[in-house]
Structures are given as C-alpha cells and as structure tokens.
Write an enzyme that holds these catalytic residues in place. Structure first.
Site, PDB file in Angstrom:
ATOM      1  N   ASP A   1      -1.158  -5.410  -1.835  1.00 56.39           N
ATOM      2  CA  ASP A   1      -1.423  -6.039  -2.388  1.00 56.39           C
ATOM      3  C   ASP A   1      -1.423  -5.359  -4.264  1.00 56.39           C
ATOM      4  OD1 ASP A   1      -0.657  -8.125  -0.292  1.00 56.39           O
ATOM      5  OD2 ASP A   1      -3.027  -8.840   0.097  1.00 56.39           O
ATOM      6  N   ARG A   2      -1.614  -5.949  -4.664  1.00 61.60           N
ATOM      7  CA  ARG A   2      -2.088  -5.986  -6.604  1.00 61.60           C
ATOM      8  C   ARG A   2      -3.469  -5.518  -6.445  1.00 61.60           C
ATOM      9  NH1 ARG A   2      -1.515  -9.670 -12.063  1.00 61.60           N
ATOM     10  NH2 ARG A   2      -2.452  -7.916 -13.150  1.00 61.60           N
TER      11      ARG A   2
END
Length: 320
Positions: free
Chosen positions: A102-103
C-alpha cells in the site's frame, strides 16, 4: 484623510508581504509533491538494501505509490526502467515488480531483473510459501496478547452522508444477545483472510505488534487490527472510523507522549512496516531472508512512547 491614506497604504503593503510569503511556500509544496525525475530516481536508488543475482530489495518509504494513479506523477513502477539503467547500465531490461505494498506502508518490496524471477516470487507468495513479517504500532493492547485472526474480508460501501468504500469483516459467526454463537452467511464476494499476531512491546496505551499474514487480502492487516482486535494502527485515518471520513483521534496518553495536540494527529503517518520476507530454500540454496529496518518516524514514535525497539536479528522464520 491623511490617516486614512496611511491605513490604506499599510494594508496594501501587508497584503503584498503576505502574498510574497505564501507564493514561495506553495512552490515548495508543489516541488515536494512532484519532485524532478532525477531526484525521485536518486531517492529510490538510495532505498536499495540488498541486491542478489536476479532480485533487488527496496525499503519503500511511506507515501510512495507502487503503481501510478490520477494524482501520482512518479511511482515505483514508473521509475523501474530508469532505475535498471542506473544500476546495470544502458540497455538493461526494466526491473519488474514482484508484489505490491500500500502507498502508506513502508518496507520490503522485491523487484526482479527478469520475467522468470518475478513469476517465481509471485508464485511463492500466491501459494503462501514466502513468509512475510510486518511490524505495526497500534493504539491499545489486543487481548489475548497473541493469536490468530481468521475472519473473511469484503469490500462494502459505508452508510451515512459521506458514502465511500472500505474493506470490512464478513464473519462466519456472531454472538447473539444471550451469548450464543450464530452462524452467519458469508458472501461469495468475501475473501479468506488469516493473520497471526503477537504483542512484542507495550506502553502508554499503545502496543507494538509482530504480524505474519497467512493470506494477502487488500488492507487485511489494517482491517483485522482495527475491526477485529479493536487496536487500529497509529496513523490509520481510514480504518479508525467505519462510517466517517475523519482523522484518527489517538488517546490523550499517546498524544502527550508524542508531543502532539489533537489537530496535529491528522499529520501522523501510518505506522505499518514490512520488516521481512523469507523466500524458501531451492535445490542447492538456503532460504533467502530479505529485511528492511524501520523508518525514522516509526523509530521516533517508539522512543517517545518508551516501547523497546524491535530487532531484525530476532525475527525467525515461522514454523509453518
């Protein structure tokens, strides 16, 4: 009349000074958000922690997207061709992503130099043969202190005026008002999600957890911690509330230890880090252990909360 003229001139001068102060700040913000290509590439190259014959391990920083999007100028994927040439010379094949993070999750991200190597790692992850270990700094302390969360996860739209999509639990059983267990219908859209966890440190109303995901569902760790164990990850503004889009509200004890006022809590980064990936042994070769140290903001939070810092050397492969 003269006083009025002086007042107007002073107002004009004050507005001019304010505009001159504000404009450069906006320019700096834009540069930080969309740094030049060579700056982004140099930053990504500096995050390499290990190179093997056909694999490259990057300690991905929080905030860097793995794939592109509408508001993303540079992502890991977009920088891979230039990074390969920087590492291996002109004409080198672009590096390939083996998986994603995930970012806002930091840590171990494996890149491959060939399609074959990428496919091999992806297959190991898909068949749950590669072991992954995460560290998460959470609000509260789960009970029991270690265990396994085995609850399917599904994506649903939240109720209320701010409708938006989130991953949530889709349990097989639910306790009725008299304490009896009732079997629930599990939607075909739900995905099996299993997380092994244990508390490795706690203090000041917070705890550090070691997480070993058995499956790999979108936002699995964040959902299991927040909605199943009721211990959301520090800085997880998405899953600290179900039906609202609002910043997380850490308890006063945590805010005091971190030296923050509540309005500043919205600036907290997600304290979730992929610490280790272990690829199983192949014929004639021992297992490949890939490790990434914690980012500075995570370390600073642990020190402020007086939680002992975890040691990568103490991470042993799970006994699966």
């Amino acid at each position: 009349m003269a006083a009025s003229g002086i007042s107007r001139a002073a107002r004009v001068l004050a507005e001019k000074i304010r505009s001159e102060k504000t404009f450069p700040r906006k320019e700096r913000t834009d540069r930080e958000k969309n740094p030049p290509l060579h700056v982004s590439l140099r930053g990504l190259k500096s995050r390499i922690v290990k190179e093997k014959s056909d694999l490259v391990l990057i300690n991905k920083p929080t905030g860097l997207s793995v794939h592109g999007g509408p508001d993303v100028q540079y992502s890991v994927a977009s920088l891979l061709p230039a990074l390969a040439q920087k590492l291996f010379g002109r004409g080198a094949e672009p590096l390939r992503l083996c998986h994603r993070l995930d970012r806002n999750t930091s840590g171990a991200l494996i890149l491959a130099r060939s399609e074959e190597a990428a496919h091999h790692v992806q297959e190991l992850l898909r068949e749950h043969k590669a072991q992954r270990v995460y560290w998460a700094l959470c609000l509260g302390v789960p009970s029991p202190l270690e265990g396994i969360v085995d609850i399917p996860i599904i994506e649903r739209v939240t109720p209320g005026p701010q409708k938006h999509y989130k991953m949530t639990l889709c349990p097989r059983f639910r306790a009725s008002s008299d304490g009896a267990l009732q079997r629930m219908h599990v939607s075909h859209s739900a995905r099996e999600a299993v997380t092994q966890y244990r508390v490795i440190g706690e203090s000041t109303g917070a705890s550090l957890l070691e997480l070993r995901p058995i499956t790999g569902v979108k936002h699995q760790l964040r959902v299991h911690l927040s909605l199943a164990l009721h211990c959301p990850i520090l800085g997880d503004h998405k899953y600290s509330h179900w039906g609202r889009l609002a910043p997380q509200k850490p308890p006063p004890s945590v805010l005091h230890a971190l030296g923050l006022k509540l309005p500043k809590a919205r600036s907290l980064s997600l304290h979730l880090h992929a610490a280790q990936i272990t690829l199983p042994a192949s014929p004639g070769h021992s297992p490949i252990v890939l490790q990434c140290p914690l980012p500075h903001y995570f370390l600073n939070s642990l020190r402020d909360l007086h939680i002992p810092l975890p040691d990568l050397q103490n991470l042993a492969p799970s006994e699966e």
